[in-house]
Design a protein around this motif. Structure first.
Motif, PDB file in Angstrom:
ATOM      1  N   HIS A  38       4.793  -2.951  -8.174  1.00 19.42           N
ATOM      2  CA  HIS A  38       5.034  -3.849  -8.163  1.00 19.42           C
ATOM      3  C   HIS A  38       5.791  -4.731  -6.192  1.00 19.42           C
ATOM      4  N   ALA A  39       6.792  -3.486  -5.725  1.00 21.31           N
ATOM      5  CA  ALA A  39       7.044  -3.403  -5.016  1.00 21.31           C
ATOM      6  C   ALA A  39       6.514  -4.264  -3.924  1.00 21.31           C
ATOM      7  N   ARG A  40       5.124  -3.658  -3.969  1.00 18.20           N
ATOM      8  CA  ARG A  40       3.580  -3.829  -2.821  1.00 18.20           C
ATOM      9  C   ARG A  40       3.936  -5.178  -3.344  1.00 18.20           C
ATOM     10  N   SER A  41       3.731  -5.596  -4.089  1.00 19.02           N
ATOM     11  CA  SER A  41       3.680  -7.441  -4.476  1.00 19.02           C
ATOM     12  C   SER A  41       4.379  -8.013  -3.884  1.00 19.02           C
ATOM     13  N   GLN A  42       6.020  -7.686  -3.881  1.00 19.61           N
ATOM     14  CA  GLN A  42       7.122  -8.067  -3.623  1.00 19.61           C
ATOM     15  C   GLN A  42       7.379  -8.374  -2.489  1.00 19.61           C
ATOM     16  N   ARG A  43       6.655  -7.223  -1.660  1.00 17.64           N
ATOM     17  CA  ARG A  43       6.757  -7.623  -0.086  1.00 17.64           C
ATOM     18  C   ARG A  43       5.941  -8.619   0.616  1.00 17.64           C
ATOM     19  N   VAL A  44       4.787  -8.348   0.000  1.00 20.85           N
ATOM     20  CA  VAL A  44       4.043  -9.964   0.232  1.00 20.85           C
ATOM     21  C   VAL A  44       4.609 -10.873   0.323  1.00 20.85           C
ATOM     22  N   MET A  45       4.645 -11.201  -1.178  1.00 17.55           N
ATOM     23  CA  MET A  45       5.823 -12.193  -1.462  1.00 17.55           C
ATOM     24  C   MET A  45       6.705 -12.902  -0.696  1.00 17.55           C
ATOM     25  N   ALA A  46       7.518 -11.971  -0.203  1.00 20.07           N
ATOM     26  CA  ALA A  46       8.912 -12.283   0.784  1.00 20.07           C
ATOM     27  C   ALA A  46       8.133 -12.705   1.875  1.00 20.07           C
ATOM     28  N   ALA A  47       6.902 -11.935   2.551  1.00 22.73           N
ATOM     29  CA  ALA A  47       6.444 -12.136   3.537  1.00 22.73           C
ATOM     30  C   ALA A  47       6.153 -13.965   3.682  1.00 22.73           C
ATOM     31  N   MET A  48       5.511 -14.086   2.882  1.00 20.57           N
ATOM     32  CA  MET A  48       4.671 -15.256   2.610  1.00 20.57           C
ATOM     33  C   MET A  48       5.175 -16.386   2.040  1.00 20.57           C
ATOM     34  N   MET A  49       6.174 -15.563   2.222  1.00 21.30           N
ATOM     35  CA  MET A  49       7.414 -16.949   1.668  1.00 21.30           C
ATOM     36  C   MET A  49       8.199 -18.011   3.119  1.00 21.30           C
ATOM     37  N   HIS A  50       7.975 -16.950   4.264  1.00 14.27           N
ATOM     38  CA  HIS A  50       8.221 -17.573   5.422  1.00 14.27           C
ATOM     39  C   HIS A  50       7.308 -18.168   6.588  1.00 14.27           C
ATOM     40  N   MET A  51       5.615 -18.066   5.421  1.00 13.16           N
ATOM     41  CA  MET A  51       4.366 -17.862   6.570  1.00 13.16           C
ATOM     42  C   MET A  51       4.015 -19.899   5.878  1.00 13.16           C
ATOM     43  N   GLN A  52       3.969 -20.649   7.054  1.00 12.26           N
ATOM     44  CA  GLN A  52       3.473 -21.869   6.666  1.00 12.26           C
ATOM     45  C   GLN A  52       1.502 -21.723   6.612  1.00 12.26           C
ATOM     46  N   LYS A  53       0.758 -21.308   7.693  1.00  9.30           N
ATOM     47  CA  LYS A  53      -0.294 -20.630   7.443  1.00  9.30           C
ATOM     48  C   LYS A  53      -0.603 -19.765   7.197  1.00  9.30           C
ATOM     49  N   LEU A  54      -1.024 -18.764   6.357  1.00  7.72           N
ATOM     50  CA  LEU A  54      -1.540 -17.535   5.632  1.00  7.72           C
ATOM     51  C   LEU A  54      -1.929 -16.670   6.735  1.00  7.72           C
ATOM     52  N   ASP A  55      -0.651 -15.824   7.301  1.00  7.27           N
ATOM     53  CA  ASP A  55      -1.377 -14.349   8.456  1.00  7.27           C
ATOM     54  C   ASP A  55      -1.695 -13.435   7.606  1.00  7.27           C
ATOM     55  N   ILE A  56      -3.210 -13.195   7.595  1.00  4.08           N
ATOM     56  CA  ILE A  56      -3.690 -11.722   6.377  1.00  4.08           C
ATOM     57  C   ILE A  56      -3.367 -10.605   6.947  1.00  4.08           C
ATOM     58  N   ALA A  57      -3.253 -10.327   8.624  1.00  3.03           N
ATOM     59  CA  ALA A  57      -2.761  -8.989   9.039  1.00  3.03           C
ATOM     60  C   ALA A  57      -1.331  -9.068   8.482  1.00  3.03           C
ATOM     61  N   ALA A  58      -0.597  -9.326   8.792  1.00  5.36           N
ATOM     62  CA  ALA A  58       1.344 -10.006   8.639  1.00  5.36           C
ATOM     63  C   ALA A  58       1.305  -9.202   7.402  1.00  5.36           C
TER      64      ALA A  58
END
Length: 164
Positions: A136-156
């Motif tokens: 769950h911690a990993r998926s939540q970090r991805v969610m937090a990163a995604m929330m700050h993106m417009q176009k999704l950045d796979i490397a980030a």
């Protein structure tokens, strides 16, 4: 075999332009049949005889009908079309072309609106795997990163996922 779905998109008067726009973006696509308005029902539809009523088209195996139905209904964010991408190059391609002429303020977390007001989600396939990870911690970090993106950045997104 189940009956396949056909997606009907309602436009004011831009159905043919939209079909050409979409088929120019998707490599595996084609235009189909066009039907035109006639005199029948003119008192209701108000369209000039000979103008495009519907145009059929296909994008990556999905069948669409674009209808020139008038200004009564417009697209909104309650429905969107997801484009699942294998690579950042694919994400970049679809983002660049589908967002061209669309409102930049409508771009968040991989979502965009095109020039016709239709909402799209440009999603790297790997994101769905990350979001469904048992940790769950990993998926939540991805969610937090995604929330700050417009176009999704796979490397980030991958960096957020891999963070210790």
């Amino acid at each position: 075999m189940p009956t396949p779905f056909n997606i009907c998109l309602w436009f004011d008067h831009q159905a043919e332009d939209a079909a050409h726009f979409y088929t120019a973006i998707f490599k595996d696509s084609r235009l189909g049949r066009i039907s035109r308005y006639g005199e029948a029902g003119k008192e209701i539809h108000g369209k000039p005889p000979g103008s495009v009523m519907t145009i059929e088209f296909e994008l990556n195996g999905t069948h669409f009908t674009a209808l020139n139905g008038g200004p009564l209904f417009q697209f909104n964010e309650a429905i969107s079309l997801q484009v699942m991408c294998d690579s950042q190059a694919e994400v970049d391609h679809y983002w660049k072309h589908l967002s061209a002429g669309g409102p930049p303020e409508a771009q968040q977390c991989g979502w965009l609106k095109d020039r016709y007001g239709l909402s799209w989600q440009i999603v790297p396939k790997v994101l769905t795997e990350m979001m469904h990870d048992a940790d769950h911690a990993r998926s939540q970090r991805v969610m937090a990163a995604m929330m700050h993106m417009q176009k999704l950045d796979i490397a980030a997104l991958q960096r957020a996922f891999d963070q210790p």
